[in-house]
Design a protein around this motif. Structure first.
Motif, mmCIF file in Angstrom:
data_model
loop_
_atom_site.group_PDB
_atom_site.id
_atom_site.type_symbol
_atom_site.label_atom_id
_atom_site.label_comp_id
_atom_site.label_asym_id
_atom_site.label_seq_id
_atom_site.Cartn_x
_atom_site.Cartn_y
_atom_site.Cartn_z
ATOM 1 N N GLN A 1 42.699 42.349 48.213
ATOM 2 C CA GLN A 1 40.609 41.719 48.284
ATOM 3 C C GLN A 1 39.993 42.928 47.621
ATOM 4 O O GLN A 1 39.941 42.934 46.493
ATOM 5 C CB GLN A 1 40.470 39.996 47.884
ATOM 6 C CG GLN A 1 39.817 39.541 47.101
ATOM 7 C CD GLN A 1 39.086 38.528 47.642
ATOM 8 O OE1 GLN A 1 38.710 38.377 48.964
ATOM 9 N NE2 GLN A 1 38.815 37.265 46.937
ATOM 10 N N THR B 1 37.977 45.811 46.981
ATOM 11 C CA THR B 1 37.904 46.747 45.866
ATOM 12 C C THR B 1 36.008 47.317 46.058
ATOM 13 O O THR B 1 35.390 46.898 46.840
ATOM 14 C CB THR B 1 37.914 45.400 44.687
ATOM 15 O OG1 THR B 1 37.778 47.036 43.145
ATOM 16 C CG2 THR B 1 36.720 44.608 44.593
ATOM 17 N N ASP C 1 35.401 48.016 42.555
ATOM 18 C CA ASP C 1 35.476 48.339 40.957
ATOM 19 C C ASP C 1 34.164 47.292 40.760
ATOM 20 O O ASP C 1 33.891 46.124 41.610
ATOM 21 C CB ASP C 1 36.394 47.221 41.166
ATOM 22 C CG ASP C 1 36.579 47.035 38.746
ATOM 23 O OD1 ASP C 1 36.815 47.399 38.302
ATOM 24 O OD2 ASP C 1 35.784 45.516 39.123
ATOM 25 N N ALA D 1 32.264 46.084 38.036
ATOM 26 C CA ALA D 1 32.775 44.665 37.254
ATOM 27 C C ALA D 1 32.779 43.678 38.393
ATOM 28 O O ALA D 1 33.037 42.639 38.455
ATOM 29 C CB ALA D 1 33.901 45.181 36.346
ATOM 30 N N GLN D 2 34.388 43.811 39.068
ATOM 31 C CA GLN D 2 34.427 42.712 39.833
ATOM 32 C C GLN D 2 33.509 42.132 40.631
ATOM 33 O O GLN D 2 33.893 41.234 41.366
ATOM 34 C CB GLN D 2 36.094 43.143 40.607
ATOM 35 C CG GLN D 2 36.075 41.742 41.862
ATOM 36 C CD GLN D 2 37.102 40.778 40.809
ATOM 37 O OE1 GLN D 2 38.112 40.776 39.905
ATOM 38 N NE2 GLN D 2 36.159 39.516 40.953
ATOM 39 N N ILE D 3 32.621 43.005 41.349
ATOM 40 C CA ILE D 3 31.581 42.655 42.260
ATOM 41 C C ILE D 3 30.740 42.500 41.702
ATOM 42 O O ILE D 3 30.191 42.043 42.561
ATOM 43 C CB ILE D 3 31.282 44.427 43.230
ATOM 44 C CG1 ILE D 3 32.470 45.111 44.372
ATOM 45 C CG2 ILE D 3 30.101 43.787 44.328
ATOM 46 C CD1 ILE D 3 32.142 46.091 44.773
ATOM 47 N N GLN D 4 30.075 42.330 40.186
ATOM 48 C CA GLN D 4 29.511 41.764 39.666
ATOM 49 C C GLN D 4 29.614 40.045 39.509
ATOM 50 O O GLN D 4 28.279 39.708 39.441
ATOM 51 C CB GLN D 4 29.096 42.664 38.429
ATOM 52 C CG GLN D 4 28.521 44.334 38.797
ATOM 53 C CD GLN D 4 27.891 44.856 37.438
ATOM 54 O OE1 GLN D 4 29.043 45.085 36.425
ATOM 55 N NE2 GLN D 4 27.010 45.092 37.579
ATOM 56 N N ARG D 5 30.792 40.246 39.640
ATOM 57 C CA ARG D 5 30.668 38.868 39.004
ATOM 58 C C ARG D 5 30.940 38.029 40.053
ATOM 59 O O ARG D 5 30.893 37.336 40.452
ATOM 60 C CB ARG D 5 32.605 38.752 38.507
ATOM 61 C CG ARG D 5 33.067 39.431 37.168
ATOM 62 C CD ARG D 5 34.353 38.939 36.442
ATOM 63 N NE ARG D 5 35.383 39.963 37.575
ATOM 64 C CZ ARG D 5 35.395 40.839 36.819
ATOM 65 N NH1 ARG D 5 35.184 41.149 35.746
ATOM 66 N NH2 ARG D 5 36.351 41.636 37.441
ATOM 67 N N TRP D 6 31.829 39.028 41.335
ATOM 68 C CA TRP D 6 31.161 38.108 42.371
ATOM 69 C C TRP D 6 30.156 37.870 43.043
ATOM 70 O O TRP D 6 30.283 36.761 43.470
ATOM 71 C CB TRP D 6 32.394 38.899 43.926
ATOM 72 C CG TRP D 6 34.053 38.831 43.820
ATOM 73 C CD1 TRP D 6 34.406 38.214 43.327
ATOM 74 C CD2 TRP D 6 34.100 39.398 44.716
ATOM 75 N NE1 TRP D 6 35.635 38.030 43.668
ATOM 76 C CE2 TRP D 6 35.705 39.358 43.934
ATOM 77 C CE3 TRP D 6 34.047 41.085 45.193
ATOM 78 C CZ2 TRP D 6 36.751 39.874 44.893
ATOM 79 C CZ3 TRP D 6 34.771 41.643 45.366
ATOM 80 C CH2 TRP D 6 36.397 41.044 45.330
#
Length: 239
Positions: free
Chosen positions: A80, A82, A84, A86-91
């Motif tokens: 999991q 990363t 990335d 965008a993914q870190i911002q979503r989390w």
């Protein structure tokens, strides 16, 4: 901050004051938290969500969690993790209380030592002009030295898995030292721990990751000396 500071330093008290003063103000608030997480990802540190403190307990459902606020949320944290953005911002947006871990052994390793030994070692390394990378204060009892990963050196038959670093048979060689490499992780600043403790950068990610072997001798020596001092205090000699 570099070697010049170490040469001017007035000793252990001065370095301790400096470490306390280095807590980054930009980490305050959600915006600063997200910015620091994205900076870590931009520096190549793979991140994944972690648990967080709930009063003096852990946010996970485990009764009597032995590492409250210090462990990943998912058992799949290695895949999991990363960088990335965008993914870190979503989390970060969907889990505003979550800490984050960074998986070691991919881009970076972490040399994890007792705080007092780490403070002394940092002062000695800077005074000697040795390049030190990012450093974090972990909960006021450990210090984390971020380094480049050794990965799987071509001249070695096997990589050195983290779980071997803490076994009793290795403690004479590396007293107090934990080498987080492949298969391990540490909390990445900013992170909150029970008892209003925290994980904070002492030296930020603008410092390049050094080869861990350039730090190892000083770190192990400081760990050994502090371990010796503690043993002497616990077992005073009798006249």
């Amino acid at each position: 901050m570099g070697a010049e500071y170490g040469r001017r330093s007035g000793g252990q008290g001065r370095i301790s004051q400096w470490l306390r003063a280095r807590r980054p103000k930009e980490a305050e608030g959600d915006g600063g938290r997200e910015a620091l997480l994205l900076a870590a990802a931009a520096a190549g540190l793979p991140l994944a969500p972690a648990a967080y403190p709930s009063d003096y307990r852990c946010s996970c459902s485990r009764i009597g969690c032995p590492t409250p606020g210090r462990h990943p949320v998912s058992f799949a944290w290695q895949t999991q993790s990363t960088t990335d953005r965008a993914q870190i911002q979503r989390w970060a947006e969907h889990q505003p209380l979550a800490n984050f871990i960074t998986a070691t052994g991919m881009v970076h390793d972490v040399l994890d030592v007792p705080l007092d030994a780490g403070r002394e070692a940092l002062e000695r390394l800077l005074a000697a002009g040795i390049d030190v990378g990012p450093v974090a204060d972990s909960g006021g009892d450990r210090m984390l030295f971020f380094t480049a990963t050794r990965g799987t050196p071509e001249d070695e038959d096997e990589w050195w898995p983290c779980e071997l670093d803490c076994h009793p048979e290795t403690m004479d060689e590396h007293p107090g030292l934990r080498w987080h490499c492949r298969g391990s992780y540490v909390l990445v600043p900013p992170a909150r721990l029970p008892g209003e403790r925290s994980v904070d950068w002492v030296r930020g990610l603008e410092h390049p990751l050094p080869d861990p072997l350039t730090l190892l001798e000083v770190l192990t020596d400081s760990c050994a000396r502090f371990a010796g001092d503690e043993q002497a205090a616990a077992w005073p000699s009798r006249g």
